[in-house]
Scaffold this motif. Sequence first.
Motif, short mmCIF file in Angstrom:
data_model
loop_
_atom_site.label_atom_id
_atom_site.label_comp_id
_atom_site.label_asym_id
_atom_site.label_seq_id
_atom_site.Cartn_x
_atom_site.Cartn_y
_atom_site.Cartn_z
N LEU A 80 0.80 -1.22 0.00
CA LEU A 80 0.00 0.00 0.00
C LEU A 80 0.83 1.27 0.00
CD1 LEU A 80 -3.05 -0.81 2.29
CD2 LEU A 80 -3.11 -0.07 -0.09
N ASP A 81 2.04 1.23 0.56
CA ASP A 81 2.85 2.43 0.60
C ASP A 81 3.59 2.69 -0.70
OD1 ASP A 81 4.46 0.19 0.98
OD2 ASP A 81 5.96 1.33 2.08
N LYS A 82 3.44 1.80 -1.67
CA LYS A 82 4.17 1.92 -2.93
C LYS A 82 3.34 2.48 -4.07
CE LYS A 82 7.90 0.09 -1.20
NZ LYS A 82 9.07 0.95 -0.91
N THR A 121 -3.91 5.01 -3.87
CA THR A 121 -5.23 4.48 -4.16
C THR A 121 -6.02 5.51 -4.97
OG1 THR A 121 -6.21 5.39 -2.15
CG2 THR A 121 -5.21 3.19 -1.99
N LYS A 122 -7.15 5.09 -5.50
CA LYS A 122 -7.98 6.01 -6.27
C LYS A 122 -8.43 7.20 -5.42
CE LYS A 122 -12.29 6.23 -8.93
NZ LYS A 122 -13.46 5.46 -9.41
N ALA A 150 4.37 7.21 -8.43
CA ALA A 150 3.44 7.59 -9.50
C ALA A 150 3.39 6.52 -10.58
CB ALA A 150 3.83 8.94 -10.10
N HIS A 151 4.54 5.98 -10.94
CA HIS A 151 4.60 4.92 -11.95
C HIS A 151 3.83 3.68 -11.48
CE1 HIS A 151 6.22 2.43 -15.18
NE2 HIS A 151 6.48 1.51 -14.27
N LYS A 192 -1.02 0.02 -11.05
CA LYS A 192 -1.97 -0.62 -10.13
C LYS A 192 -3.35 0.05 -10.16
CE LYS A 192 -3.30 -3.09 -6.49
NZ LYS A 192 -4.67 -2.62 -6.35
N THR A 193 -3.41 1.35 -9.86
CA THR A 193 -4.69 2.03 -9.69
C THR A 193 -5.37 2.33 -11.02
OG1 THR A 193 -3.86 2.99 -7.64
CG2 THR A 193 -5.81 4.02 -8.62
#
Length: 201
Positions: free
Chosen positions: A18-20, A23-24, A149-150, A155-156
């Motif tokens: 989660l820290d990488k 989320t939306k 950001a990448h 992911k998101t």
Amino acid sequence: MELRNKYYGRGNDEKFSLDKYLTKSELQIICQTRFDSNELEELRDCYVFASFTGISMYDLLVMQDYDIYNLATRTFIKYYQYKTGMFRTVRLFDIPLAIIRKYRGKFGQNQILPVSRFRGIGGPRKALNLLREIACSCGINKTLTFHVAHRTFMKTILLDNEIEFQLVQMICCKNVEQSKIEELDMRQLVKKIRKMKMQFN
């Protein structure tokens, strides 16, 4: 499925803990937050652009207006990726296009993003310090970097919108032919990002 689950942050060596990534909802907060400082607003817009394209800070610094081209109703940017030494083609969706329109012509004839203040010695460090201020202003307890950001893009923006892992590999891979990127059927993702754009406005 096992490989795809790895990218969803399952197992002990999660690639997407989660820290990488953002989320939306965190990305939405960053987009909607108002800043009193122009440099914070400009860096925020560059960061959002990177989160919707996966483009690194270094590559953003050298992008020019002539790197953008249209094919039918779609818009792409083809640029030289410093890290890999190869050219990469990226589809530009509504939010990155809106950011380009916002700054086009304001910082020189060919510059598409407000990145000049982050060039040269001390520029990257300045950007990281400002990203800390942005995270603090938005109440986000994560270290914002352009690498995050990448990962947010992968992911998101892609995986969380049900883009198949193999397609994500094609979009983000360094050695996919330009024509293959141009031919991808991404109509469903375009619709979802348009809905996100309405929320981000």
